[in-house]
Structure formats: structure tokens, C-alpha cells
Scaffold this active site. Structure first.
Site, PDB file in Angstrom:
ATOM      1  CD  GLU A 149       0.748   1.218   3.702  1.00  0.00           C
ATOM      2  OE1 GLU A 149       1.175   0.514   4.639  1.00  0.00           O
ATOM      3  OE2 GLU A 149       1.474   1.973   3.031  1.00  0.00           O
ATOM      4  CD  GLU A 247       7.242   0.971   4.898  1.00  0.00           C
ATOM      5  OE1 GLU A 247       6.967   1.763   3.995  1.00  0.00           O
ATOM      6  OE2 GLU A 247       6.378   0.435   5.619  1.00  0.00           O
TER       7      GLU A 247
END
Length: 270
Positions: A149, A247
Site C-alpha cells: 500500500e 480503518e
């Protein structure tokens, strides 16, 4: 879309081992975690067993788990590309995959290391690809995927855009590790001023997991300026049918923030 809760950020009002049960009580059947022991890549068997039991007893599936990445609340943002710390990552791989095997995890997030002054960037990148391949081989043994990521914030983390992360994913795949995918975190991309529409158009095909928070502020969806419903609909239209991890940092307590969400599809049934 199928939503799950990141129990490292949500339910932080509770001790870590109580959070899976809190997620289940809030209507979720799946969770993800950062590495639960930020200072220890190889915790003792008793600690691992206690964590596994807490997730299992809560009646939720562990979908995603970070490999050891150091102290994310401190100076660290990953270790796998830092020569002085890469052994910590290698030592952690079998432990993390072992936890994943017990709990049915399908994805492991492998955070790149920060740039360090005494190592040329190209050597860090080569080490990163090597360690990602090692992790991918281990994850393949349980049918899981390794994620890469882009991350935002002031730390000298080199993967800042979707293109940056995608380049690493493609390089590791070309090297013979097809079970490596892009973790598309819409908050981090927006925080780095990446164009979300372009990122989704270019990289949905290699996206293996999605995480969301609103921007600015990293609060719950609806607390900022991102049109998350539109972006998630675009991902779906382009063929993404995987998990969406919540998240975010709640602007109130976790239960209140979750109760206020209008999730457009199922919370976690798959």
C-alpha cells in the site's frame, strides 16, 4: 461491498483482545488487525494463542493481518526494505502466516520500510522485492495474498501514490509471485493528493483489498469531503468484489460512529 472492522483503530476504548467481540456485537463477522505486538516480531506461543482464542471466541473471521512493521505510532512505517531490520520481517513471516492459517486470513499487509540515509534507495527497493517474494511464497501455502500500500504522513515512506505501489506489485508478480496485490487505501491516497478517480481506473485490476476513512482527518465516512459511496461504486463497476476495511479514527466513540454509518451494502456477510 462487504465491510469489516479494523480493530487496531476502531474500538480503541477497549483492550485489544476485547475488540473482536465488540465488532461482532456491532454486527460485523469479519475483522482485520495491524500486527498486535508492535515491538515484537516473534511473540511467545502463549501470547499468540491468547490472541487467536480472542478472535475465535468472538465468532469473527480474521480477514487481514499486518506483518510486523515496527511501531506505527512511533517512527516506524515498516521494516522489510531496511537492511538493519529486514531480519525482523523474515522472522515474523512464519508467525504471521501461522496465525492467519488458524483464523482463515486471506491477506497480509507488508508495509515497506522508510528510507534510511545510509542505504541507496535502489538497494532498499531490491531488498523489498526480495522480502515481498519470500512473504508471498509463505502466504501462498495457505491461499493468501500479500498486500502493498501507499501511505501518507511525515515519515520518509517511499510509496506515496497508487502508481508507486502498483509498480512494486507488478515487479514482484513478474518475479514469479502472482499472489501479491495492491491495498487501495482511499484515505492515504487522498491525503497524498493522489487522484482517486484515476487510481481506481488504472489499478482496480490489481487491487486485492480496500480500506477507507474520510479526508481530511481520517474520521468515519461522512465526516470529511470524500465521496466514498461514489468511489466504492466505481470500484464495484470495474470488477472489485473484495473486502472494504473500515480503518478510521472515530470522531466520537466507536459504537456511536458505526451506528451513524449508512453502509450501502452488507456489513460483512460473505
Amino acid at each position: 461491498m462487504n465491510y469489516l472492522v479494523n480493530c487496531s483503530l476502531l474500538f480503541s476504548e477497549r483492550p485489544l483482545l476485547e475488540r473482536p467481540a465488540a465488532a461482532h456485537a456491532a454486527g460485523f463477522d469479519a475483522v482485520e488487525f495491524w500486527w498486535p505486538w508492535p515491538h515484537d516480531p516473534v511473540p511467545g506461543d502463549a501470547e499468540v494463542d491468547t490472541f487467536v482464542r480472542a478472535v475465535r471466541d468472538a465468532g469473527v473471521q480474521l480477514v487481514g493481518l499486518n506483518f510486523f512493521a515496527g511501531d506505527l505510532a512511533g517512527p516506524d512505517c515498516g521494516v522489510l526494505s531496511i537492511p538493519a531490520r529486514a531480519q525482523q520481517f523474515r522472522d515474523n513471516v512464519d508467525v504471521a502466516v501461522g496465525i492467519g492459517e488458524q483464523l482463515g486470513a486471506s491477506a497480509f499487509n507488508a508495509l515497506y520500510g522508510n528510507r534510511v540515509e545510509d542505504v541507496p534507495p535502489e538497494l532498499q527497493d531490491a531488498l523489498a522485492r526480495e522480502n515481498l517474494g519470500l512473504a508471498a511464497d509463505a502466504a501462498a501455502g495457505i491461499g493468501a495474498t500479500v498486500l502493498v500500500e501507499a501511505v501518507s504522513g511525515p515519515k520518509p515512506y517511499p510509496l506515496r501514490t497508487a502508481d508507486d505501489a502498483a509498480e512494486v506489485v507488478e515487479a514482484v508478480r513478474v518475479a514469479g509471485h502472482p499472489n501479491v496485490g495492491f491495498l487501495m487505501d482511499l484515505f492515504h491516497l487522498a491525503n497524498n493528493a493522489d487522484d482517486l478517480d484515476v487510481a481506481i481506473a488504472k489499478h482496480t485490476d490489481i487491487t486485492a483489498h480496500v480500506q477507507i476513512a474520510d479526508w481530511p482527518g481520517r474520521g468515519e465516512p461522512g465526516s470529511g469531503q470524500l465521496d466514498l459511496d461514489r468511489h466504492l461504486a466505481d470500484l464495484t463497476a470495474r470488477g472489485y468484489d473484495g473486502w472494504v476495511g473500515l480503518e478510521y479514527v472515530p470522531t466520537t466513540d466507536t459504537e456511536t460512529s458505526l451506528a451513524g454509518l449508512r453502509l450501502t451494502t452488507e456489513r460483512s456477510d460473505r
